[in-house]
Motif scaffolding. Structure first.
Motif, short mmCIF file in Angstrom:
data_model
loop_
_atom_site.label_atom_id
_atom_site.label_comp_id
_atom_site.label_asym_id
_atom_site.label_seq_id
_atom_site.Cartn_x
_atom_site.Cartn_y
_atom_site.Cartn_z
N MET A 13 30.82 10.20 -26.88
CA MET A 13 29.53 10.88 -26.99
C MET A 13 29.03 11.33 -25.63
N ASP A 14 28.18 12.33 -25.65
CA ASP A 14 27.61 12.90 -24.42
C ASP A 14 26.40 12.07 -23.97
N ILE A 15 26.66 10.81 -23.63
CA ILE A 15 25.59 9.89 -23.24
C ILE A 15 26.09 8.99 -22.12
N ASP A 16 25.12 8.42 -21.37
CA ASP A 16 25.44 7.33 -20.45
C ASP A 16 25.52 6.04 -21.25
N ILE A 17 26.51 5.22 -20.97
CA ILE A 17 26.68 3.95 -21.68
C ILE A 17 26.23 2.81 -20.78
N PRO A 18 25.28 1.99 -21.24
CA PRO A 18 24.78 0.90 -20.38
C PRO A 18 25.83 -0.17 -20.12
N LEU A 19 25.84 -0.64 -18.86
CA LEU A 19 26.80 -1.67 -18.45
C LEU A 19 26.11 -2.94 -17.98
N GLY A 20 24.79 -3.00 -18.06
CA GLY A 20 24.05 -4.12 -17.48
C GLY A 20 23.81 -3.88 -16.01
N HIS A 21 22.94 -4.72 -15.42
CA HIS A 21 22.59 -4.62 -14.00
C HIS A 21 21.95 -3.28 -13.66
N GLY A 22 21.38 -2.59 -14.66
CA GLY A 22 20.80 -1.28 -14.42
C GLY A 22 21.83 -0.19 -14.21
N ARG A 23 23.08 -0.45 -14.53
CA ARG A 23 24.17 0.49 -14.28
C ARG A 23 24.61 1.13 -15.59
N VAL A 24 25.28 2.28 -15.47
CA VAL A 24 25.78 2.98 -16.65
C VAL A 24 27.18 3.51 -16.38
N GLU A 25 27.91 3.76 -17.46
CA GLU A 25 29.11 4.58 -17.43
C GLU A 25 28.63 6.01 -17.67
N PRO A 26 28.80 6.92 -16.69
CA PRO A 26 28.26 8.27 -16.86
C PRO A 26 28.86 8.99 -18.06
N ALA A 27 28.14 10.00 -18.53
CA ALA A 27 28.64 10.82 -19.62
C ALA A 27 29.98 11.45 -19.21
N PRO A 28 30.87 11.68 -20.19
CA PRO A 28 32.21 12.18 -19.87
C PRO A 28 32.20 13.47 -19.05
N ARG A 29 31.27 14.38 -19.33
CA ARG A 29 31.25 15.65 -18.60
C ARG A 29 30.95 15.45 -17.12
#
Length: 217
Positions: free
Chosen positions: A48-64
Motif C-alpha cells: 500500500m501507498d502508506i508509511d508503516i509504523p515500526l515503533g519508536h516514532g519510526r516508519v517504513e516509508p511508502a514504497p514510492r
C-alpha cells in the motif's frame, strides 16, 4: 490476496508515476520481497501507498519514496554505502543489490535485530547492521560513495558530508513539517558541495541529530 498482482500494482500504479523509471530499480522491487520485511501485523499492507509504523516514532516509508531514494542515489556495483536509519532492512536490501557494500546504522536494538534477521533470510551477505544512531556517521570506514538518511533531519551535519568521497552523494529528507524535501548533496572538487532538491515528502526525525534553535525576530 494475490501477492504478485499486488506487487505489480505497487510498481505500476505507485512507483512508476513517481518518476522511478530506472529498470534496475524496478526489477529489484519485483525481486526483493517487501512483505518479508514489514512487521507481521502489517504484512497485508506491504504494497500500500502508506508509511508503516515500526515503533519508536519510526516508519517504513511508502514504497514510492523508498524507490525514489534508491534510484536517485545512482549507485553502481563498486560503490560503498552508509545508510542511517535501517528500520526493518528493506531499503538496506535494495541498496545491497545495487552496491558493493552497505554499512547500516540503527539506534534501536530491536530494529537492529529485526533487520539483521530479515537480511540474512533474504540472502543478503554484503550488508552489515550496527547499533548506532548514525548522527556522527562512521568516520572509521569513510570515505563513502553514497550516504542515505532514511528519516528526516533539520540540517545535514557537515561531519556526514565530509565522509563522502569526491563525487560522492548524500541523500536526506531535510526541513521542518509540513515542508520537507528530499535533497541530494554531491561532493565536488576542493571540498565543495552541490545541493539539489528532488521531491517534496515528510518523514519522522532520525534520532540523535541536532535541531536548530527556534527562529526569533
Amino acid at each position: 490476496m494475490n501477492i504478485e498482482q499486488a506487487r505489480f500494482n505497487m510498481i505500476e500504479q505507485q512507483v512508476r508515476p513517481w518518476d522511478v523509471l530506472d529498470q534496475s530499480v524496478l526489477a529489484l522491487l519485483s525481486a526483493v520481497r517487501r512483505e518479508d520485511f514489514v512487521p507481521q501485523a502489517y504484512r497485508g499492507m506491504a504494497f500500500m501507498d502508506i508509511d508503516i509504523p515500526l515503533g519508536h516514532g519510526r516508519v517504513e516509508p511508502a514504497p514510492r519514496v523508498e524507490a525514489r531514494m534508491v534510484q536517485d542515489l545512482n549507485l553502481s556495483k563498486h560503490d560503498t554505502v552508509l545508510q542511517i536509519g535501517v528500520g526493518t532492512g528493506y531499503i538496506t536490501a535494495l541498496l545491497a543489490h545495487k552496491a558493493q557494500r552497505v554499512t547500516a546504522l540503527e539506534g534501536q536494538a530491536d530494529l537492529v535485530a529485526t533487520a539483521r534477521t530479515n537480511l540474512r533470510q533474504a540472502g543478503i551477505n554484503n550488508a552489515e547492521v550496527l547499533q548506532d544512531s548514525g548522527a556522527n556517521g562512521l568516520a572509521g570506514q569513510a570515505p563513502f560513495d553514497a550516504i542515505l538518511l532514511t528519516g528526516s533531519v533539520a540540517v545535514v551535519p557537515q561531519a556526514l558530508l565530509d565522509q563522502l568521497k569526491e563525487g560522492g552523494r548524500l541523500l536526506a529528507i531535510v526541513g521542518q513539517e509540513p515542508i520537507m524535501q528530499a535533497t541530494l548533496y554531491t561532493r565536488v572538487a576542493n571540498g565543495q558541495f552541490t545541493r539539489q532538491e528532488l521531491f517534496d515528502t515528510t518523514a519522522p526525525r532520525l534520532e540523535g541529530f541536532a535541531e536548530p534553535s527556534q527562529f526569533k525576530l
